[in-house]
Scaffold this motif. Structure first.
Motif, short mmCIF file in Angstrom:
data_model
loop_
_atom_site.label_atom_id
_atom_site.label_comp_id
_atom_site.label_asym_id
_atom_site.label_seq_id
_atom_site.Cartn_x
_atom_site.Cartn_y
_atom_site.Cartn_z
N LYS A 86 9.08 8.65 12.90
CA LYS A 86 10.46 8.53 13.37
C LYS A 86 10.57 7.39 14.37
O LYS A 86 9.62 7.07 15.07
CB LYS A 86 10.91 9.83 14.04
N ASP A 87 11.77 6.81 14.41
CA ASP A 87 12.14 5.81 15.41
C ASP A 87 11.44 4.46 15.26
O ASP A 87 11.46 3.65 16.18
CB ASP A 87 11.97 6.34 16.83
N LEU A 88 10.79 4.22 14.12
CA LEU A 88 10.29 2.88 13.84
C LEU A 88 11.32 2.18 12.97
O LEU A 88 12.04 2.83 12.21
CB LEU A 88 8.96 2.94 13.07
N PRO A 89 11.43 0.85 13.07
CA PRO A 89 12.38 0.17 12.20
C PRO A 89 11.97 0.36 10.73
O PRO A 89 10.78 0.39 10.41
CB PRO A 89 12.26 -1.30 12.62
N ALA A 90 12.96 0.53 9.87
CA ALA A 90 12.69 0.72 8.44
C ALA A 90 12.16 -0.57 7.83
O ALA A 90 12.69 -1.65 8.07
CB ALA A 90 13.96 1.16 7.72
N LEU A 91 11.10 -0.44 7.04
CA LEU A 91 10.49 -1.60 6.39
C LEU A 91 11.05 -1.75 4.98
O LEU A 91 11.41 -0.77 4.33
CB LEU A 91 8.97 -1.41 6.33
N ASP A 92 11.10 -2.98 4.51
CA ASP A 92 11.68 -3.28 3.21
C ASP A 92 10.58 -3.50 2.16
O ASP A 92 9.39 -3.54 2.49
CB ASP A 92 12.58 -4.51 3.32
N LEU A 93 11.02 -3.69 0.93
CA LEU A 93 10.11 -3.94 -0.18
C LEU A 93 9.22 -5.15 0.11
O LEU A 93 9.60 -6.07 0.82
CB LEU A 93 10.91 -4.20 -1.46
N ASP A 94 8.03 -5.11 -0.46
CA ASP A 94 7.02 -6.17 -0.37
C ASP A 94 6.32 -6.27 0.99
O ASP A 94 5.46 -7.12 1.17
CB ASP A 94 7.59 -7.55 -0.76
N THR A 95 6.67 -5.42 1.94
CA THR A 95 5.93 -5.37 3.20
C THR A 95 4.49 -4.93 2.88
O THR A 95 4.28 -4.02 2.09
CB THR A 95 6.57 -4.37 4.18
N VAL A 96 3.52 -5.58 3.50
CA VAL A 96 2.12 -5.21 3.29
C VAL A 96 1.74 -4.10 4.28
O VAL A 96 1.95 -4.24 5.48
CB VAL A 96 1.18 -6.42 3.47
N PRO A 140 -4.20 7.48 8.04
CA PRO A 140 -3.21 6.70 8.77
C PRO A 140 -2.94 5.37 8.06
O PRO A 140 -3.83 4.80 7.41
CB PRO A 140 -3.86 6.47 10.13
N VAL A 141 -1.71 4.90 8.17
CA VAL A 141 -1.28 3.64 7.56
C VAL A 141 -0.64 2.79 8.64
O VAL A 141 0.11 3.29 9.48
CB VAL A 141 -0.30 3.89 6.39
N TYR A 142 -0.92 1.50 8.61
CA TYR A 142 -0.46 0.56 9.63
C TYR A 142 0.38 -0.56 9.02
O TYR A 142 0.31 -0.83 7.82
CB TYR A 142 -1.67 -0.07 10.34
N PHE A 143 1.15 -1.23 9.87
CA PHE A 143 1.86 -2.45 9.49
C PHE A 143 1.72 -3.45 10.63
O PHE A 143 1.22 -3.11 11.70
CB PHE A 143 3.33 -2.16 9.13
N VAL A 144 2.10 -4.69 10.37
CA VAL A 144 1.97 -5.75 11.37
C VAL A 144 3.38 -6.28 11.67
O VAL A 144 3.90 -7.12 10.93
CB VAL A 144 1.04 -6.88 10.87
N PRO A 145 4.01 -5.78 12.74
CA PRO A 145 5.43 -6.07 13.00
C PRO A 145 5.79 -7.55 13.08
O PRO A 145 6.78 -7.96 12.50
CB PRO A 145 5.69 -5.40 14.35
N LYS A 146 5.01 -8.33 13.78
CA LYS A 146 5.37 -9.74 13.99
C LYS A 146 4.53 -10.63 13.08
O LYS A 146 3.66 -11.36 13.55
CB LYS A 146 5.18 -10.12 15.45
N SER A 147 4.81 -10.52 11.78
CA SER A 147 4.05 -11.33 10.83
C SER A 147 4.88 -11.60 9.58
O SER A 147 5.93 -10.99 9.37
CB SER A 147 2.76 -10.60 10.42
N ASN A 148 4.38 -12.51 8.77
CA ASN A 148 5.02 -12.81 7.49
C ASN A 148 4.79 -11.70 6.47
O ASN A 148 5.35 -11.74 5.38
CB ASN A 148 4.50 -14.13 6.92
N TYR A 149 3.96 -10.73 6.80
CA TYR A 149 3.65 -9.63 5.88
C TYR A 149 4.66 -8.49 5.98
O TYR A 149 4.58 -7.52 5.23
CB TYR A 149 2.25 -9.07 6.15
N GLN A 205 1.42 -3.47 -1.15
CA GLN A 205 2.79 -3.81 -0.79
C GLN A 205 3.73 -2.65 -1.09
O GLN A 205 3.53 -1.90 -2.05
CB GLN A 205 3.26 -5.03 -1.57
N VAL A 206 4.77 -2.53 -0.27
CA VAL A 206 5.78 -1.50 -0.48
C VAL A 206 6.50 -1.79 -1.80
O VAL A 206 7.05 -2.87 -1.99
CB VAL A 206 6.79 -1.44 0.69
N PHE A 207 6.48 -0.81 -2.69
CA PHE A 207 7.10 -0.91 -4.01
C PHE A 207 8.49 -0.29 -4.01
O PHE A 207 9.39 -0.74 -4.70
CB PHE A 207 6.19 -0.22 -5.04
N ASP A 208 8.66 0.75 -3.21
CA ASP A 208 9.94 1.44 -3.14
C ASP A 208 10.06 2.13 -1.78
O ASP A 208 9.06 2.48 -1.17
CB ASP A 208 10.04 2.49 -4.26
N VAL A 209 11.30 2.30 -1.34
CA VAL A 209 11.59 2.99 -0.08
C VAL A 209 12.66 4.04 -0.39
O VAL A 209 13.63 3.75 -1.07
CB VAL A 209 12.14 2.02 1.00
#
Length: 120
Positions: A46-56, A100-109, A67-71
Motif C-alpha cells: 500500500k501507498d507506493l506509486p502504481a507501476l505501469d507496464l514494462d517496468t522491470v 520479496p520483489v523490488y523495483f528501482v524508482p529512479k531509473s529507466n527501468y 517486466q510487468v505484463f499486466d496490472v
C-alpha cells in the motif's frame, strides 16, 4: 476467447533480462502472491506509486524477475503480472510464492501510472 484475441501461447517468447542495479537503489515493492500457469502475480504494498507496464521487477538487485505484463486490482494496492515462457521457466528461475520483489524508482527501468490520468 473473442475473435482476434491472442492467447498467452500466441505471444512471442520472453527473453531473460541481465540487468544489475546498485543495492541502495532497490525498493521493496511487495511479495509474490501466486503463480498461475505462465504468470507470476506480485502483490504491491500500500501507498507506493502504481507501476505501469514494462517496468522491470527484481528478486534481488542483481537478479531481475522480469517486466510487468499486466496490472490489475485497486490503484492503492495493485497486483502486477510478470509473464514467463512456461511454468518450467518460472521454476528454473527459482521463483516461489512469498518471495520479496523490488523495483528501482529512479531509473529507466520503472514506468509509473499517473492516477490523475486514470481518474479522467
Amino acid at each position: 476467447m473473442t475473435k482476434g484475441e491472442l492467447a498467452l501461447e500466441d505471444l512471442p517468447p520472453i527473453e531473460d533480462l541481465s540487468i544489475s542495479v546498485p543495492q541502495d537503489q532497490c525498493v521493496l515493492l511487495g511479495n509474490i502472491l501466486n503463480i498461475v500457469d505462465k504468470l507470476v502475480v506480485v502483490q504491491g504494498l500500500k501507498d507506493l506509486p502504481a507501476l505501469d507496464l514494462d517496468t522491470v521487477l527484481f528478486l534481488e538487485c542483481n537478479k531481475p524477475l522480469g517486466q510487468v505484463f499486466d496490472v490489475f486490482g485497486p490503484v492503492i494496492e495493485p497486483l502486477y503480472c510478470v509473464r514467463f515462457n512456461s511454468n518450467d521457466h518460472i521454476r528454473e528461475k527459482e521463483v516461489a510464492v512469498g518471495m520479496p520483489v523490488y523495483f528501482v524508482p529512479k531509473s529507466n527501468y520503472t514506468n509509473y501510472v499517473f492516477v490523475a490520468q486514470l481518474m479522467k
